[in-house]
Design a protein around this motif. Structure first.
Motif, mmCIF file in Angstrom:
data_model
loop_
_atom_site.group_PDB
_atom_site.id
_atom_site.type_symbol
_atom_site.label_atom_id
_atom_site.label_comp_id
_atom_site.label_asym_id
_atom_site.label_seq_id
_atom_site.Cartn_x
_atom_site.Cartn_y
_atom_site.Cartn_z
ATOM 1 N N MET A 88 0.874 -1.170 0.000
ATOM 2 C CA MET A 88 0.000 0.000 0.000
ATOM 3 C C MET A 88 0.913 1.222 0.000
ATOM 4 N N LEU A 90 0.997 5.185 0.620
ATOM 5 C CA LEU A 90 0.220 6.215 1.300
ATOM 6 C C LEU A 90 0.841 7.583 1.071
ATOM 7 N N GLY A 105 -4.038 10.285 2.703
ATOM 8 C CA GLY A 105 -4.992 9.902 1.682
ATOM 9 C C GLY A 105 -5.398 8.451 1.871
ATOM 10 N N PRO A 106 -6.341 7.958 1.044
ATOM 11 C CA PRO A 106 -6.871 6.601 1.203
ATOM 12 C C PRO A 106 -5.900 5.513 0.784
ATOM 13 N N GLY A 107 -4.805 5.894 0.124
ATOM 14 C CA GLY A 107 -3.811 4.907 -0.271
ATOM 15 C C GLY A 107 -4.058 4.305 -1.638
#
Lengths: 113, 109
Positions: A88, A90, A105-107
């Motif tokens: 992920m 980020l 942020g949401p990634g």
């Protein structure tokens, strides 16, 4: 609402095929960060920008590059993704005071085939 | 080296109270952050402590003891939506944020 936006949310690439992840923010923050996070691990800082001043972490591989064309946008380029780069990614922003909170942020979840 | 220690996983019951501990050894200290991270999502800010003592914010409280290199996050009246990982992060003397690996909290009905 002020926010940090990342696109895409999910990215699939092939081994060795360059990929670019993007981040934008409406918080008007001067500082932007890119982290890599693997499952059940702590986020690992790759680099950060203090305005246009780029700061690379010592152990960030050369395979990772970043661009910040203006205050609002930041890009993460992975030149030749390997299987170990699946993670992920980020993006975060903060104000200029050193202890300002980082907002994430949401990634983007990157899969490397 | 710099180190943040948190339990890997904890289980608690809906409606109960749980305390998640964090101990740290860092070069200097400029504050400690707690973040919540739901599976597959980004961390969201919960609290920041720079002085010793307890900070309360609704159902969540965070405590800091700088002399002991210790913090805890206290969650009261647990709800199923509190199932998440809780990350402790310390800002060192160079204003670098040192992250723990997180504590996965499982809430059971």
């Amino acid at each position: 609402d002020a926010m940090v936006i990342q696109n895409p949310r999910y990215q699939v690439t092939q081994f060795g095929k360059p990929v670019t992840l993007s981040c934008s923010q409406t918080l008007n923050h001067n500082v932007m960060y890119w982290y890599q996070q693997k499952s059940s691990q702590a986020p690992k800082l790759l680099f950060h920008y203090y305005d246009k001043d780029f700061n690379n972490e010592a152990d960030t591989p050369d395979n990772f590059q970043s661009r910040r064309p203006n205050t609002s946008f930041c890009f993460l380029d992975i030149r030749s993704p390997g299987l170990g780069d699946a993670a992920m990614y980020l993006c975060a922003t903060s104000g200029t005071a050193p202890t300002d909170t980082q907002y994430f942020g949401p990634g983007t979840r990157l899969t490397v085939l | 080296g710099q180190n943040i220690d948190q339990p890997t996983e904890m289980t608690a019951t809906e409606g109960a109270i749980v305390q998640i501990n964090c101990t740290y050894q860092t070069s200097g200290f400029n504050g400690l952050f707690w973040y919540q991270q739901h599976a597959g999502e980004a961390p969201t800010f919960l609290s920041y402590n720079v002085l010793d003592g307890l900070e309360e914010k609704g159902r969540f409280s965070s405590f800091l003891s700088r002399s002991k290199g210790y913090s805890y996050l206290l969650l009261k009246e647990l709800q199923m939506k509190d199932s998440a990982s809780y990350l402790c992060a310390v800002m060192d003397s160079n204003y670098q944020l040192i992250w723990g690996a997180g504590t996965k909290l499982i809430i059971k009905p």
